[in-house]
Design a protein around this motif. Structure first.
Motif, PDB file in Angstrom:
ATOM      1  N   LYS A  22      -8.947  -9.386   5.182  1.00 22.09           N
ATOM      2  CA  LYS A  22      -8.630  -7.971   5.450  1.00 22.09           C
ATOM      3  C   LYS A  22      -7.133  -7.802   5.638  1.00 22.09           C
ATOM      4  O   LYS A  22      -6.540  -6.814   5.210  1.00 22.09           O
ATOM      5  N   TRP A  23      -6.527  -8.754   6.323  1.00 23.14           N
ATOM      6  CA  TRP A  23      -5.091  -8.706   6.568  1.00 23.14           C
ATOM      7  C   TRP A  23      -4.332  -8.698   5.237  1.00 23.14           C
ATOM      8  O   TRP A  23      -3.421  -7.901   5.041  1.00 23.14           O
ATOM      9  N   ARG A  24      -4.713  -9.593   4.321  1.00 23.30           N
ATOM     10  CA  ARG A  24      -4.031  -9.658   3.031  1.00 23.30           C
ATOM     11  C   ARG A  24      -4.227  -8.379   2.222  1.00 23.30           C
ATOM     12  O   ARG A  24      -3.313  -7.933   1.529  1.00 23.30           O
ATOM     13  N   CYS A  31       2.988  -4.948   6.811  1.00 28.70           N
ATOM     14  CA  CYS A  31       4.283  -5.626   6.761  1.00 28.70           C
ATOM     15  C   CYS A  31       5.421  -4.684   6.386  1.00 28.70           C
ATOM     16  O   CYS A  31       6.572  -5.112   6.281  1.00 28.70           O
ATOM     17  N   ASP A  32       5.127  -3.407   6.181  1.00 26.33           N
ATOM     18  CA  ASP A  32       6.141  -2.428   5.803  1.00 26.33           C
ATOM     19  C   ASP A  32       6.960  -2.048   7.034  1.00 26.33           C
ATOM     20  O   ASP A  32       6.422  -1.598   8.035  1.00 26.33           O
ATOM     21  N   LYS A  33       8.285  -2.237   6.946  1.00 25.72           N
ATOM     22  CA  LYS A  33       9.149  -1.949   8.093  1.00 25.72           C
ATOM     23  C   LYS A  33       9.296  -0.459   8.370  1.00 25.72           C
ATOM     24  O   LYS A  33       9.671  -0.060   9.465  1.00 25.72           O
ATOM     25  N   PHE A  43      -4.102   0.580  12.825  1.00 24.92           N
ATOM     26  CA  PHE A  43      -4.749   0.120  11.598  1.00 24.92           C
ATOM     27  C   PHE A  43      -5.352  -1.269  11.813  1.00 24.92           C
ATOM     28  O   PHE A  43      -6.468  -1.545  11.383  1.00 24.92           O
ATOM     29  N   TYR A  44      -4.631  -2.137  12.512  1.00 22.95           N
ATOM     30  CA  TYR A  44      -5.139  -3.476  12.799  1.00 22.95           C
ATOM     31  C   TYR A  44      -6.426  -3.387  13.625  1.00 22.95           C
ATOM     32  O   TYR A  44      -7.408  -4.072  13.335  1.00 22.95           O
ATOM     33  N   ARG A  45      -6.423  -2.530  14.639  1.00 32.75           N
ATOM     34  CA  ARG A  45      -7.597  -2.406  15.514  1.00 32.75           C
ATOM     35  C   ARG A  45      -8.810  -1.823  14.805  1.00 32.75           C
ATOM     36  O   ARG A  45      -9.937  -2.075  15.197  1.00 32.75           O
ATOM     37  N   THR A  46      -8.581  -1.016  13.761  1.00 34.15           N
ATOM     38  CA  THR A  46      -9.706  -0.373  13.082  1.00 34.15           C
ATOM     39  C   THR A  46     -10.158  -1.095  11.811  1.00 34.15           C
ATOM     40  O   THR A  46     -11.268  -0.855  11.354  1.00 34.15           O
ATOM     41  N   ALA A  47      -9.329  -1.964  11.248  1.00 33.22           N
ATOM     42  CA  ALA A  47      -9.701  -2.622   9.991  1.00 33.22           C
ATOM     43  C   ALA A  47      -9.812  -4.135  10.120  1.00 33.22           C
ATOM     44  O   ALA A  47     -10.805  -4.723   9.697  1.00 33.22           O
TER      45      ALA A  47
END
Length: 182
Positions: A22-24, A31-33, A43-47
């Protein structure tokens, strides 16, 4: 996904790999600054985190399983913030930046939520038949017996000072978990 010996090592490793997949898939955003860190955290918490914790409510987790999940999570969060371990940022600071709580708390929440669901069901419900029971009056082998899900729940209730009745109350135990442990 149980092993022959009743362990969950393969399932934990599989869930960590699913989280990395999922991370990839979402690395363009994460990773977008130019994307704010709080939004990345949401987004991390939901996906990503749900992919890592899918089915975790039934795991009898040992300390090393929690550590494996925590290491994977912190690698993702550090990468998301653009830091490495050499930068020597504390884990708590990185978690505060993205607004993510420790994965151990989430594991406990999932397990206690499932415990409440099971306890509210009548004893003849199918969900009770799926739990593994230890046979009485049977000579067991040498060594420590395998950790069971019920023992994990008892440990969680004791560690977080939550009564069984509070755990059965829908969502009331969430307030108790967010209070720092003494």
């Amino acid at each position: 996904m149980l092993q022959e010996d009743g362990g969950i090592d393969e399932d934990v490793n599989h869930r960590i790999k699913a989280g990395w997949m999922k991370w990839r898939q979402a690395s363009g955003i994460l990773c977008d600054k130019s994307v704010p860190q709080k939004l990345k955290g949401k987004f991390y918490r939901t996906a990503v985190r749900p992919a890592m914790l899918y089915g975790a409510e039934c795991w009898p987790t040992k300390r090393r399983h929690v550590q494996q999940l925590g290491v994977a999570e912190m690698r993702m969060l550090r990468w998301m913030c653009g830091h490495t371990r050499k930068d020597r940022f504390r884990n708590d600071d990185i978690r505060d930046r993205v607004g993510a709580s420790p994965i151990e708390e989430k594991l406990v929440q999932h397990r206690l939520r499932w415990f409440g669901h099971i306890q509210r069901r009548p004893p003849e419900a199918l969900v009770h038949s799926g739990r593994l029971k230890r046979a009485e009056n049977v000579k067991r082998g040498q060594g420590r017996p395998n950790l069971t899900w019920e023992e994990s729940v008892k440990r969680d209730l004791k560690d977080w000072s939550i009564t069984k009745e509070l755990a059965m109350d829908r969502g009331a135990w969430k307030l108790a978990i967010h209070v720092p442990k003494p």
